[in-house]
Design a protein around this motif. Structure first.
Motif, PDB file in Angstrom:
ATOM      1  N   GLY A  81       0.754  -1.521  -0.413  1.00 53.33           N
ATOM      2  CA  GLY A  81       0.219  -0.146  -0.135  1.00 53.33           C
ATOM      3  C   GLY A  81       0.851   1.228  -0.192  1.00 53.33           C
ATOM      4  O   GLY A  81       0.799   2.423   0.661  1.00 53.33           O
ATOM      5  N   SER A  82       2.463   1.183  -0.704  1.00 51.68           N
ATOM      6  CA  SER A  82       2.643   1.917  -0.049  1.00 51.68           C
ATOM      7  C   SER A  82       3.048   3.258  -0.947  1.00 51.68           C
ATOM      8  O   SER A  82       2.780   4.482  -1.250  1.00 51.68           O
ATOM      9  CB  SER A  82       4.082   1.832  -0.176  1.00 51.68           C
ATOM     10  N   VAL A  83       2.228   2.739  -2.281  1.00 50.90           N
ATOM     11  CA  VAL A  83       2.084   3.665  -2.835  1.00 50.90           C
ATOM     12  C   VAL A  83       0.510   4.467  -3.323  1.00 50.90           C
ATOM     13  O   VAL A  83       0.939   5.495  -3.193  1.00 50.90           O
ATOM     14  CB  VAL A  83       1.730   3.497  -4.829  1.00 50.90           C
ATOM     15  N   SER A  84       0.272   4.257  -2.680  1.00 51.10           N
ATOM     16  CA  SER A  84      -1.778   4.441  -2.953  1.00 51.10           C
ATOM     17  C   SER A  84      -2.167   5.230  -1.737  1.00 51.10           C
ATOM     18  O   SER A  84      -3.111   5.451  -1.217  1.00 51.10           O
ATOM     19  CB  SER A  84      -2.884   3.449  -3.097  1.00 51.10           C
ATOM     20  N   ARG A  85      -1.767   4.145  -0.622  1.00 46.73           N
ATOM     21  CA  ARG A  85      -1.888   5.107   1.166  1.00 46.73           C
ATOM     22  C   ARG A  85      -0.906   6.646   0.884  1.00 46.73           C
ATOM     23  O   ARG A  85       0.528   6.625   0.472  1.00 46.73           O
ATOM     24  CB  ARG A  85      -0.648   4.261   2.093  1.00 46.73           C
ATOM     25  N   THR A  86      -1.102   6.852   1.801  1.00 42.53           N
ATOM     26  CA  THR A  86      -1.287   8.746   2.147  1.00 42.53           C
ATOM     27  C   THR A  86      -0.535   8.614   3.430  1.00 42.53           C
ATOM     28  O   THR A  86      -0.290   7.987   4.283  1.00 42.53           O
ATOM     29  CB  THR A  86      -2.568   9.719   2.710  1.00 42.53           C
ATOM     30  N   VAL A  87       0.771   9.619   4.025  1.00 38.93           N
ATOM     31  CA  VAL A  87       1.255   9.925   5.176  1.00 38.93           C
ATOM     32  C   VAL A  87       0.256   9.621   6.301  1.00 38.93           C
ATOM     33  O   VAL A  87       0.659   8.784   7.341  1.00 38.93           O
ATOM     34  CB  VAL A  87       1.981  11.039   5.050  1.00 38.93           C
ATOM     35  N   HIS A  88      -0.710  10.187   6.209  1.00 34.77           N
ATOM     36  CA  HIS A  88      -2.346  10.151   7.033  1.00 34.77           C
ATOM     37  C   HIS A  88      -2.442   8.926   7.691  1.00 34.77           C
ATOM     38  O   HIS A  88      -2.428   8.059   8.142  1.00 34.77           O
ATOM     39  CB  HIS A  88      -3.198  10.985   7.142  1.00 34.77           C
ATOM     40  N   GLU A  89      -2.386   7.736   6.554  1.00 34.67           N
ATOM     41  CA  GLU A  89      -3.246   6.907   6.635  1.00 34.67           C
ATOM     42  C   GLU A  89      -1.905   5.125   7.447  1.00 34.67           C
ATOM     43  O   GLU A  89      -2.375   4.913   7.802  1.00 34.67           O
ATOM     44  CB  GLU A  89      -3.376   6.011   5.219  1.00 34.67           C
ATOM     45  N   PHE A  90      -1.002   6.140   7.234  1.00 33.90           N
ATOM     46  CA  PHE A  90       0.375   4.753   7.769  1.00 33.90           C
ATOM     47  C   PHE A  90       0.736   5.184   9.148  1.00 33.90           C
ATOM     48  O   PHE A  90       0.421   4.238  10.077  1.00 33.90           O
ATOM     49  CB  PHE A  90       1.667   5.545   6.919  1.00 33.90           C
ATOM     50  N   VAL A  91       0.510   7.472   9.641  1.00 37.52           N
ATOM     51  CA  VAL A  91       0.593   7.314  10.965  1.00 37.52           C
ATOM     52  C   VAL A  91      -0.361   7.421  11.706  1.00 37.52           C
ATOM     53  O   VAL A  91      -0.191   7.129  12.957  1.00 37.52           O
ATOM     54  CB  VAL A  91       1.369   8.757  10.878  1.00 37.52           C
ATOM     55  N   PHE A  92      -2.009   7.642  11.030  1.00 44.45           N
ATOM     56  CA  PHE A  92      -3.052   7.580  12.138  1.00 44.45           C
ATOM     57  C   PHE A  92      -2.834   6.023  12.562  1.00 44.45           C
ATOM     58  O   PHE A  92      -3.037   6.124  13.792  1.00 44.45           O
ATOM     59  CB  PHE A  92      -4.371   7.074  11.209  1.00 44.45           C
ATOM     60  N   PRO A  93      -2.684   4.815  12.253  1.00 48.83           N
ATOM     61  CA  PRO A  93      -2.867   4.003  13.047  1.00 48.83           C
ATOM     62  C   PRO A  93      -1.694   3.426  15.008  1.00 48.83           C
ATOM     63  O   PRO A  93      -2.398   3.077  15.774  1.00 48.83           O
ATOM     64  CB  PRO A  93      -2.109   2.228  12.099  1.00 48.83           C
ATOM     65  N   TRP A  94      -0.343   4.292  14.221  1.00 46.50           N
ATOM     66  CA  TRP A  94       0.230   3.948  15.341  1.00 46.50           C
ATOM     67  C   TRP A  94      -0.201   6.049  16.557  1.00 46.50           C
ATOM     68  O   TRP A  94      -0.408   5.822  17.981  1.00 46.50           O
ATOM     69  CB  TRP A  94       1.613   5.122  14.750  1.00 46.50           C
ATOM     70  N   VAL A  95      -0.936   6.468  16.223  1.00 51.58           N
ATOM     71  CA  VAL A  95      -1.168   7.478  16.514  1.00 51.58           C
ATOM     72  C   VAL A  95      -2.633   7.417  17.206  1.00 51.58           C
ATOM     73  O   VAL A  95      -2.423   7.358  18.587  1.00 51.58           O
ATOM     74  CB  VAL A  95      -1.886   8.800  15.391  1.00 51.58           C
TER      75      VAL A  95
END
Length: 418
Positions: free
Chosen positions: A176-190
């Motif tokens: 999902g690295s191409v289609s995901r935004t930075v927010h989508e990467f960070v949000f689960p951690w937050v």
């Protein structure tokens, strides 16, 4: 295996699962306290124990017999043996420690596959410690094998069913690295940070997430055990992030291993700070403990169970169990259904009725049923107009009886009108 003794003791009562979960959580708290007391000091142990005891996410799941709820005591035991391995001087003690480390991590893998990141991280941690540590890796791997023996036996007996399913899942996953935004990467951690330390507040979770990153990056210490925790935290987080890149679906609780290590690291990091920074950090920690404690205390007044609709709880299930047990004594071809949520076939209620030896038709036999007990938060007209298969299978029907269970929950008995 941990559930079996209390289920036998309480005659298969559904509360036995919650009792087991609470006992496991208490044991995790005790292990955590004595681990940090043994390798650091009493203040660090108390801060870690307090953070763990009032963590909204850990308390919420620690009240339920979910697989991941049983992870913390074994994660803490693994960290205890890791620190003992670091501290040990003799080869024999190191071998015993690293073997136990592998066994505890193996048990974690038995409980939930999200511990894979923790197992891989510990392997990499041992790998980077230098030539003297490499010789202990086979003992760690042996411990892992011992810990997962039950799963290995299951896999052999069932033609490696779970292994094939796991490999199929990973092979079908698309990056999902191409289609995901930075927010989508960070949000689960937050979100997980908010659940662990930030009172379930995304705003506070965001602040704490970046604060914790800064603590890890700028941590400097001559304490070998603190450095090991820091290295473990960085590696676990890195492994989880790599998994995140390759998984189509990534849930916040996948970051739990990193969160558990972080819970231990932060008080240790604060201990090393001086003057103003130390006082500010301790004040923040105290604020979080009070806030989380309030959130947890407020949650005890909820009128529903974990992931259950409003007004629906185990007390209600047992009340419905009693009503149906009395009402259905002379009825044949009885079934149950629910319009409260997605569980239209009402498996928890089926379990309690089975304990009372109330014979129900199976979930495939709704068309053959003559009487159906339906739970709903709406009026009788909703039952009459319902479109779910479990209810339409009895048409034409009449509403033979109804009970007001309180808090907006009603039980209806519909009878086939033949």
């Amino acid at each position: 295996y941990m559930l079996v003794p209390l289920f036998l003791l309480f005659g298969l009562h559904p509360l036995a699962g919650a009792y087991t979960a609470v006992l496991v959580s208490i044991s995790a708290l005790i292990i955590l306290y004595f681990t940090m007391l043994r390798f650091f000091d009493r203040h660090v142990a108390l801060w870690c124990a307090a953070l763990f005891a009032v963590s909204p996410g850990l308390v919420r799941e620690g009240n339920t017999p979910l697989y991941q709820s049983f992870l913390p005591p074994f994660l803490f035991l693994a960290i205890f043996t890791l620190l003992n391995f670091v501290e040990a001087k003799s080869v024999a003690k190191k071998n015993i420690s690293v073997l136990c480390l592998g066994i505890f991590v193996g048990i974690c893998l038995e409980l939930h596959f999200l511990a894979i990141s923790f197992a891989v991280a510990l392997f990499l941690l041992l790998l980077i410690q230098g030539r003297n540590t490499l010789r202990f890796i086979p003992m760690y791997l042996l411990g892992l094998v011992i810990g997962v023996v039950p799963t290995l036996l299951f896999e052999v007996r069932h033609e490696f069913l779970n292994t094939k399913l796991l490999l199929a899942y990973f092979s079908n996953s698309q990056s999902g690295s191409v289609s995901r935004t930075v927010h989508e990467f960070v949000f689960p951690w937050v979100k997980e940070t908010a659940g662990l330390f930030g009172g379930d507040s995304i705003i506070l979770g965001t602040i704490l997430f970046f604060f914790c990153i800064a603590c890890v990056i700028f941590s400097q210490s001559t304490d070998q055990k603190q450095n090991i925790l820091r290295q473990l935290l960085i590696i676990v987080a890195g492994v989880v992030f790599v998994f995140q890149l390759g998984l189509r679906s990534f849930e916040p609780h996948y970051t739990v291993p990193a969160g558990i290590v972080l819970l231990l690291f932060i008080p240790v990091w604060i201990r090393q700070q001086k003057d103003l920074l130390r006082r500010l950090s301790l004040s923040l920690l105290a604020f979080l403990i009070v806030l989380n404690g309030f959130i947890v205390f407020r949650g005890t007044f909820a009128n529903h169970g974990y992931f259950m609709p409003a007004g629906w709880s185990l007390d209600k299930i047992m009340k419905v169990n009693e009503v149906i047990s009395n009402d259905a004594k002379n009825l044949e071809h009885v079934n149950v259904a629910s319009l409260l949520d997605g569980d239209t076939r009402m498996y928890p209620l089926r379990y309690t009725l089975d304990r009372e030896n109330i014979q129900l038709d199976s979930v495939e036999q709704f068309p053959q049923s003559k009487h159906l007990y339906v739970l709903s938060s709406s009026d009788q007209q909703t039952i009459t107009n319902a479109t779910v298969w479990e209810i339409t299978s009895l048409r034409p029907f009449i509403i033979g009886n109804s009970w007001d269970l309180g808090e907006g929950i009603h039980l209806y008995r519909i009878d086939r009108n033949e």
